[in-house]
Design a protein around this motif. Structure first.
Motif, PDB file in Angstrom:
ATOM      1  N   MET A   1      -3.240   4.298 -18.572  1.00 27.53           N
ATOM      2  CA  MET A   1      -2.383   3.520 -19.434  1.00 27.53           C
ATOM      3  C   MET A   1      -1.095   4.234 -19.767  1.00 27.53           C
ATOM      4  O   MET A   1      -0.469   4.010 -20.771  1.00 27.53           O
ATOM      5  N   ASN A   2      -0.771   5.066 -18.955  1.00 27.71           N
ATOM      6  CA  ASN A   2       0.434   5.828 -19.217  1.00 27.71           C
ATOM      7  C   ASN A   2       1.648   4.969 -19.046  1.00 27.71           C
ATOM      8  O   ASN A   2       2.472   4.836 -19.909  1.00 27.71           O
ATOM      9  N   GLN A   3       1.787   4.272 -17.842  1.00 31.16           N
ATOM     10  CA  GLN A   3       2.892   3.390 -17.602  1.00 31.16           C
ATOM     11  C   GLN A   3       2.357   2.175 -16.871  1.00 31.16           C
ATOM     12  O   GLN A   3       2.158   2.201 -15.669  1.00 31.16           O
ATOM     13  N   PRO A   4       2.074   1.080 -17.598  1.00 25.87           N
ATOM     14  CA  PRO A   4       1.494  -0.080 -16.953  1.00 25.87           C
ATOM     15  C   PRO A   4       2.312  -0.531 -15.771  1.00 25.87           C
ATOM     16  O   PRO A   4       3.530  -0.469 -15.780  1.00 25.87           O
ATOM     17  N   ILE A   5       1.639  -1.023 -14.754  1.00 25.76           N
ATOM     18  CA  ILE A   5       2.331  -1.353 -13.512  1.00 25.76           C
ATOM     19  C   ILE A   5       3.340  -2.465 -13.719  1.00 25.76           C
ATOM     20  O   ILE A   5       4.315  -2.584 -13.000  1.00 25.76           O
ATOM     21  N   GLY A   6       3.121  -3.289 -14.728  1.00 27.64           N
ATOM     22  CA  GLY A   6       4.077  -4.355 -14.969  1.00 27.64           C
ATOM     23  C   GLY A   6       5.394  -3.875 -15.515  1.00 27.64           C
ATOM     24  O   GLY A   6       6.335  -4.634 -15.642  1.00 27.64           O
ATOM     25  N   GLY A   7       5.499  -2.579 -15.859  1.00 27.08           N
ATOM     26  CA  GLY A   7       6.709  -2.104 -16.503  1.00 27.08           C
ATOM     27  C   GLY A   7       7.879  -1.929 -15.578  1.00 27.08           C
ATOM     28  O   GLY A   7       9.018  -1.910 -16.009  1.00 27.08           O
ATOM     29  N   GLY A   8       7.657  -1.775 -14.294  1.00 32.73           N
ATOM     30  CA  GLY A   8       8.751  -1.572 -13.353  1.00 32.73           C
ATOM     31  C   GLY A   8       9.224  -2.889 -12.788  1.00 32.73           C
ATOM     32  O   GLY A   8       9.018  -3.952 -13.335  1.00 32.73           O
ATOM     33  N   SER A   9       9.843  -2.791 -11.645  1.00 36.55           N
ATOM     34  CA  SER A   9      10.305  -4.011 -10.993  1.00 36.55           C
ATOM     35  C   SER A   9       9.127  -4.733 -10.366  1.00 36.55           C
ATOM     36  O   SER A   9       8.093  -4.153 -10.083  1.00 36.55           O
ATOM     37  N   ALA A  10       9.293  -6.019 -10.148  1.00 33.87           N
ATOM     38  CA  ALA A  10       8.232  -6.805  -9.540  1.00 33.87           C
ATOM     39  C   ALA A  10       8.007  -6.354  -8.109  1.00 33.87           C
ATOM     40  O   ALA A  10       8.860  -5.731  -7.488  1.00 33.87           O
ATOM     41  N   LEU A  11       6.837  -6.687  -7.606  1.00 33.90           N
ATOM     42  CA  LEU A  11       6.535  -6.338  -6.229  1.00 33.90           C
ATOM     43  C   LEU A  11       7.565  -6.951  -5.300  1.00 33.90           C
ATOM     44  O   LEU A  11       7.914  -8.127  -5.421  1.00 33.90           O
ATOM     45  N   ALA A  12       8.060  -6.167  -4.404  1.00 34.03           N
ATOM     46  CA  ALA A  12       9.056  -6.663  -3.455  1.00 34.03           C
ATOM     47  C   ALA A  12       8.386  -7.569  -2.435  1.00 34.03           C
ATOM     48  O   ALA A  12       7.186  -7.466  -2.189  1.00 34.03           O
ATOM     49  N   PRO A  13       9.134  -8.474  -1.834  1.00 34.00           N
ATOM     50  CA  PRO A  13       8.556  -9.324  -0.792  1.00 34.00           C
ATOM     51  C   PRO A  13       8.014  -8.471   0.340  1.00 34.00           C
ATOM     52  O   PRO A  13       8.495  -7.362   0.573  1.00 34.00           O
ATOM     53  N   PRO A  14       6.991  -8.964   1.037  1.00 30.49           N
ATOM     54  CA  PRO A  14       6.414  -8.183   2.132  1.00 30.49           C
ATOM     55  C   PRO A  14       7.464  -7.798   3.160  1.00 30.49           C
ATOM     56  O   PRO A  14       8.353  -8.589   3.481  1.00 30.49           O
ATOM     57  N   PRO A  15       7.422  -6.554   3.656  1.00 30.52           N
ATOM     58  CA  PRO A  15       8.367  -6.124   4.686  1.00 30.52           C
ATOM     59  C   PRO A  15       8.059  -6.804   6.007  1.00 30.52           C
ATOM     60  O   PRO A  15       7.081  -7.538   6.121  1.00 30.52           O
ATOM     61  N   PRO A  16       8.879  -6.573   7.040  1.00 26.96           N
ATOM     62  CA  PRO A  16       8.609  -7.193   8.340  1.00 26.96           C
ATOM     63  C   PRO A  16       7.187  -6.918   8.792  1.00 26.96           C
ATOM     64  O   PRO A  16       6.618  -5.860   8.529  1.00 26.96           O
ATOM     65  N   ARG A  17       6.641  -7.865   9.478  1.00 29.51           N
ATOM     66  CA  ARG A  17       5.241  -7.789   9.868  1.00 29.51           C
ATOM     67  C   ARG A  17       4.933  -6.543  10.679  1.00 29.51           C
ATOM     68  O   ARG A  17       5.655  -6.171  11.581  1.00 29.51           O
ATOM     69  N   SER A  18       3.853  -5.915  10.309  1.00 28.88           N
ATOM     70  CA  SER A  18       3.324  -4.770  11.038  1.00 28.88           C
ATOM     71  C   SER A  18       1.843  -4.729  10.764  1.00 28.88           C
ATOM     72  O   SER A  18       1.384  -5.259   9.759  1.00 28.88           O
ATOM     73  N   PRO A  19       1.060  -4.155  11.660  1.00 26.77           N
ATOM     74  CA  PRO A  19      -0.381  -4.161  11.459  1.00 26.77           C
ATOM     75  C   PRO A  19      -0.753  -3.582  10.111  1.00 26.77           C
ATOM     76  O   PRO A  19      -0.166  -2.614   9.655  1.00 26.77           O
ATOM     77  N   ARG A  20      -1.759  -4.185   9.458  1.00 32.77           N
ATOM     78  CA  ARG A  20      -2.174  -3.742   8.133  1.00 32.77           C
ATOM     79  C   ARG A  20      -2.561  -2.287   8.141  1.00 32.77           C
ATOM     80  O   ARG A  20      -2.235  -1.539   7.245  1.00 32.77           O
TER      81      ARG A  20
ATOM     82  N   LEU B   1      -1.232  -8.601  -4.641  1.00 37.13           N
ATOM     83  CA  LEU B   1      -1.441  -9.320  -5.893  1.00 37.13           C
ATOM     84  C   LEU B   1      -2.825  -9.028  -6.463  1.00 37.13           C
ATOM     85  O   LEU B   1      -2.978  -8.881  -7.681  1.00 37.13           O
ATOM     86  N   ASP B   2      -3.813  -8.923  -5.605  1.00 35.12           N
ATOM     87  CA  ASP B   2      -5.166  -8.628  -6.080  1.00 35.12           C
ATOM     88  C   ASP B   2      -5.237  -7.245  -6.728  1.00 35.12           C
ATOM     89  O   ASP B   2      -5.946  -7.053  -7.717  1.00 35.12           O
ATOM     90  N   ALA B   3      -4.500  -6.286  -6.184  1.00 33.79           N
ATOM     91  CA  ALA B   3      -4.486  -4.948  -6.787  1.00 33.79           C
ATOM     92  C   ALA B   3      -3.889  -4.994  -8.183  1.00 33.79           C
ATOM     93  O   ALA B   3      -4.401  -4.352  -9.114  1.00 33.79           O
ATOM     94  N   VAL B   4      -2.814  -5.767  -8.354  1.00 30.86           N
ATOM     95  CA  VAL B   4      -2.155  -5.850  -9.658  1.00 30.86           C
ATOM     96  C   VAL B   4      -3.026  -6.608 -10.655  1.00 30.86           C
ATOM     97  O   VAL B   4      -3.218  -6.177 -11.794  1.00 30.86           O
ATOM     98  N   VAL B   5      -3.577  -7.746 -10.237  1.00 33.48           N
ATOM     99  CA  VAL B   5      -4.420  -8.531 -11.140  1.00 33.48           C
ATOM    100  C   VAL B   5      -5.655  -7.726 -11.544  1.00 33.48           C
ATOM    101  O   VAL B   5      -6.015  -7.663 -12.731  1.00 33.48           O
TER     102      VAL B   5
END
Length: 350
Positions: free
Chosen positions: A1-20, A227-231
């Motif tokens: 609880m040091n710095q909640p993840i919601g405190g920064g910028s929102a998740l950026a859109p997915p980068p160009p496709r590459s294998p997971r 999104l699942d990681a953040v939720v």
């Protein structure tokens, strides 16, 4: 609880496709990078939402992290938690920067998402920042009963002496400032009204998440995304902590699909992690005489602890009168000397 993840910028859109987690991605990050996070508790691998988000994302993608679960931010290379020590970009402390770095290494949980799903990710992360993050701060750090009996108690027991005397209070101050940034500087003037508004919005947010998840395993189907990681990082502490004042927790528990969602992630991705700090391991030098890798900053922490301890003891002695500073007469050339009250000193020793 040091710095909640919601405190920064929102998740950026997915980068160009590459294998997971393709072969090339694994080769690019052949050696595990070191990740420093708060230790676990309440049945969770970490009690801190930002740390929990990064841990979950790494497990979702198979990113090779060498995890150091520590009980003080001073044991981190950046002095904050979480922290990722990278070979090419230095130390990253912002959760979103860490996730972005893992994406660059081709550990991309959002590879399969469509453009619409990418937009939904940004919208829901923004919703969590605005509606759920404030109530998490209030529940764990502002609510007096929860803070004294749960939050401060856990950190005071986990953080080593003498840091445990002042770090929890400093962390609470940081969280109060964070809440004021989100809700306005004067939001704490009427705490009763603030609590009513925060809990109303949080209940609406949880209900919306429950409706969006439905009967799916994850928010976008059978595979977890960022999104699942953040939720998960927001819901799991709220679900698992034994809160004395459990208003919002009760509403979460009334939504069985969200509860099952958190339980499923814990059992699938953290099956061997009981969530409690590991028992102390005997300290031993490695074959080359270097310090243990689990305590990369042990010597620095020892020095700091000793200095803080000495300052605390001197301050206590001055405040209680055990030690007093007196100015001598002209015969001593104006020199200052420390006089000990022998009777009080003997009482302290008994």
């Amino acid at each position: 609880m040091n710095q909640p993840i919601g405190g920064g910028s929102a998740l950026a859109p997915p980068p160009p496709r590459s294998p997971r987690s393709s072969a090339s991605g694994r080769n690019k990050m052949a050696a595990p990078v070191e990740f420093f996070c708060w230790a676990g508790g309440w049945g969770l691998p970490s009690v801190d939402p930002p740390c929990l988000a990064v841990l979950a994302y790494a497990r979702f993608t198979g990113a090779p992290l060498k995890v150091h679960k520590v009980s003080s931010p001073w044991r981190s290379p950046s002095g904050t938690l979480p922290a990722l020590k990278t070979p090419d970009e230095g130390v990253l402390s912002d959760p979103q920067q860490i996730i972005t770095y893992l994406r660059k290494q081709r550990f991309n949980a959002d590879y399969d998402l469509s453009a619409r799903q990418g937009a939904d990710t940004l919208a829901f992360v923004s919703l969590l920042q605005e509606k759920l993050l404030p109530v998490l701060i209030h529940t764990f750090w502002v609510d007096a009963k929860n803070y004294v009996e749960l939050t401060r108690k856990w950190y005071a027991e986990a953080i080593p002496f003498p840091l445990n005397f002042f770090l929890p209070g400093r962390m609470q101050k940081q969280q109060l400032e964070r809440l004021q940034t989100v809700c306005g500087e004067n939001c704490l003037e009427n705490e009763e009204e603030l609590e009513k508004e925060l809990y109303r919005e949080a209940r609406e947010c949880l209900t919306l998440l429950s409706q969006r998840l439905g009967q799916q395993k994850f928010f976008f189907g059978d595979s977890p995304a960022s999104l699942d990681a953040v939720v998960f990082s927001h819901l799991a502490p709220l679900l698992k902590a034994k809160l004395p004042n459990a208003k919002i927790q009760q509403h979460l528990k009334s939504l069985p699909n969200l509860c099952n969602y958190c339980t499923s992630i814990l059992s699938l991705y953290f099956p061997w992690d009981e969530g409690d700090p590991p028992p102390p391991v005997p300290k031993s030098a490695s074959s080359d005489g270097s310090e243990s890798e689990e305590e990369p900053h042990k010597r620095r922490n020892q020095v700091l602890s000793v200095l803080v301890g000495l300052l605390a003891m001197v301050g206590y002695a001055l405040l209680t009168g055990i030690v007093s500073v007196q100015k001598q007469g002209p015969g001593t050339g104006g020199r200052r000397a420390i006089a000990l009250d022998e009777e009080e000193e003997e009482e302290e020793e008994e």
